[in-house]
Scaffold this motif. Structure first.
Motif, PDB file in Angstrom:
ATOM      1  N   ALA A  84      40.097   4.278  12.473  1.00  0.00           N
ATOM      2  CA  ALA A  84      39.214   5.349  11.985  1.00  0.00           C
ATOM      3  C   ALA A  84      39.731   6.716  12.425  1.00  0.00           C
ATOM      4  O   ALA A  84      39.796   7.658  11.624  1.00  0.00           O
ATOM      5  CB  ALA A  84      37.786   5.125  12.460  1.00  0.00           C
ATOM      6  N   GLU A  85      40.133   6.828  13.679  1.00  0.00           N
ATOM      7  CA  GLU A  85      40.651   8.101  14.178  1.00  0.00           C
ATOM      8  C   GLU A  85      41.969   8.466  13.481  1.00  0.00           C
ATOM      9  O   GLU A  85      42.179   9.619  13.087  1.00  0.00           O
ATOM     10  CB  GLU A  85      40.869   8.040  15.690  1.00  0.00           C
ATOM     11  CG  GLU A  85      41.387   9.330  16.277  1.00  0.00           C
ATOM     12  CD  GLU A  85      41.536   9.296  17.790  1.00  0.00           C
ATOM     13  OE1 GLU A  85      41.921  10.351  18.341  1.00  0.00           O
ATOM     14  OE2 GLU A  85      41.282   8.252  18.429  1.00  0.00           O
ATOM     15  N   ARG A  87      42.991   7.487  10.522  1.00  0.00           N
ATOM     16  CA  ARG A  87      42.724   7.808   9.112  1.00  0.00           C
ATOM     17  C   ARG A  87      42.289   9.274   8.998  1.00  0.00           C
ATOM     18  O   ARG A  87      42.769  10.021   8.153  1.00  0.00           O
ATOM     19  CB  ARG A  87      41.641   6.880   8.559  1.00  0.00           C
ATOM     20  CG  ARG A  87      41.289   7.102   7.122  1.00  0.00           C
ATOM     21  CD  ARG A  87      42.385   6.800   6.127  1.00  0.00           C
ATOM     22  NE  ARG A  87      42.732   5.397   6.132  1.00  0.00           N
ATOM     23  CZ  ARG A  87      43.998   4.963   6.080  1.00  0.00           C
ATOM     24  NH1 ARG A  87      45.003   5.797   6.007  1.00  0.00           N
ATOM     25  NH2 ARG A  87      44.260   3.684   6.091  1.00  0.00           N
ATOM     26  N   ALA A  88      41.386   9.701   9.882  1.00  0.00           N
ATOM     27  CA  ALA A  88      40.912  11.085   9.850  1.00  0.00           C
ATOM     28  C   ALA A  88      42.024  12.068  10.199  1.00  0.00           C
ATOM     29  O   ALA A  88      42.132  13.132   9.597  1.00  0.00           O
ATOM     30  CB  ALA A  88      39.741  11.247  10.817  1.00  0.00           C
ATOM     31  N   LEU A  89      42.873  11.702  11.127  1.00  0.00           N
ATOM     32  CA  LEU A  89      43.926  12.587  11.604  1.00  0.00           C
ATOM     33  C   LEU A  89      45.127  12.659  10.659  1.00  0.00           C
ATOM     34  O   LEU A  89      45.682  13.740  10.431  1.00  0.00           O
ATOM     35  CB  LEU A  89      44.391  12.100  12.988  1.00  0.00           C
ATOM     36  CG  LEU A  89      45.479  12.884  13.698  1.00  0.00           C
ATOM     37  CD1 LEU A  89      44.980  14.274  14.077  1.00  0.00           C
ATOM     38  CD2 LEU A  89      45.929  12.122  14.939  1.00  0.00           C
ATOM     39  N   ASN A 124      36.940  -0.172   9.390  1.00  0.00           N
ATOM     40  CA  ASN A 124      37.499   0.935  10.168  1.00  0.00           C
ATOM     41  C   ASN A 124      38.643   1.642   9.452  1.00  0.00           C
ATOM     42  O   ASN A 124      39.170   2.623   9.963  1.00  0.00           O
ATOM     43  CB  ASN A 124      37.982   0.440  11.527  1.00  0.00           C
ATOM     44  CG  ASN A 124      36.846   0.134  12.468  1.00  0.00           C
ATOM     45  OD1 ASN A 124      35.695   0.428  12.185  1.00  0.00           O
ATOM     46  ND2 ASN A 124      37.158  -0.478  13.592  1.00  0.00           N
ATOM     47  N   GLY A 125      39.063   1.114   8.292  1.00  0.00           N
ATOM     48  CA  GLY A 125      40.074   1.813   7.505  1.00  0.00           C
ATOM     49  C   GLY A 125      41.440   1.180   7.397  1.00  0.00           C
ATOM     50  O   GLY A 125      42.377   1.832   6.934  1.00  0.00           O
TER      51      GLY A 125
END
Length: 157
Positions: A84-85, A87-89, A124-125
């Protein structure tokens, strides 16, 4: 030429190695996806400290994934705990391959310390999952694989 569609290198090889791998893959007629292994799902902070790497697995995964991204790789292999982190980054196009998958019935983790279920991985991606022991060690590997495929179909629909 062999039909390989994805291959991996280890991010700890560093910037020069990652760039050389990217350049080598780019010369292929039909370039496979190139991903970098970050931190093995069998490792926790004490294992990392034992080989001279400071910080948590999560911190190191983010650092190594950012390096792989900056070197032009297509993605990384990482625990679902970091997807998740990442993917966002790093964006939607950066591929996240998640090992350490265990079925919902929570088969033993074995040597894995950072495991998740199929549902959690995709939730979570993760783009791809890697499932080994839950199929290999099942009484009926075929039934285990089919059950996991059914779970994947539900998770991605």
């Amino acid at each position: 030429d062999l039909g390989v569609w994805m291959l991996n290198v280890h991010a700890l090889g560093g910037e020069r190695m990652l760039q050389a791998a990217r350049e080598g893959v780019a010369r292929a007629g039909r370039a496979p996806l190139l991903v970098a292994v970050t931190i093995l799902t069998s490792m926790d902070a004490s294992d990392l400290a034992g080989v001279g790497i400071n910080g948590t697995p999560e911190e190191n995964v983010v650092r190594l994934a950012t390096l792989a991204h900056s070197c032009g790789l297509d993605g990384v292999v990482c625990s679902s705990r970091e997807t998740a982190e990442l993917r966002a980054l790093l964006g939607a196009d950066f591929k996240l391959v998640t090992p350490g998958i265990r079925p919902v019935n929570n088969k033993p983790a074995g040597d894995k310390k950072r495991v998740v279920t199929v549902d959690t991985a995709f939730g979570n991606g993760a783009d791809y999952i890697v499932v080994g022991r839950p199929i290999r060690d099942a009484d009926s590997p075929r039934e285990a694989a089919e059950a996991i495929q059914a779970t994947i179909a539900k998770a991605v629909s």
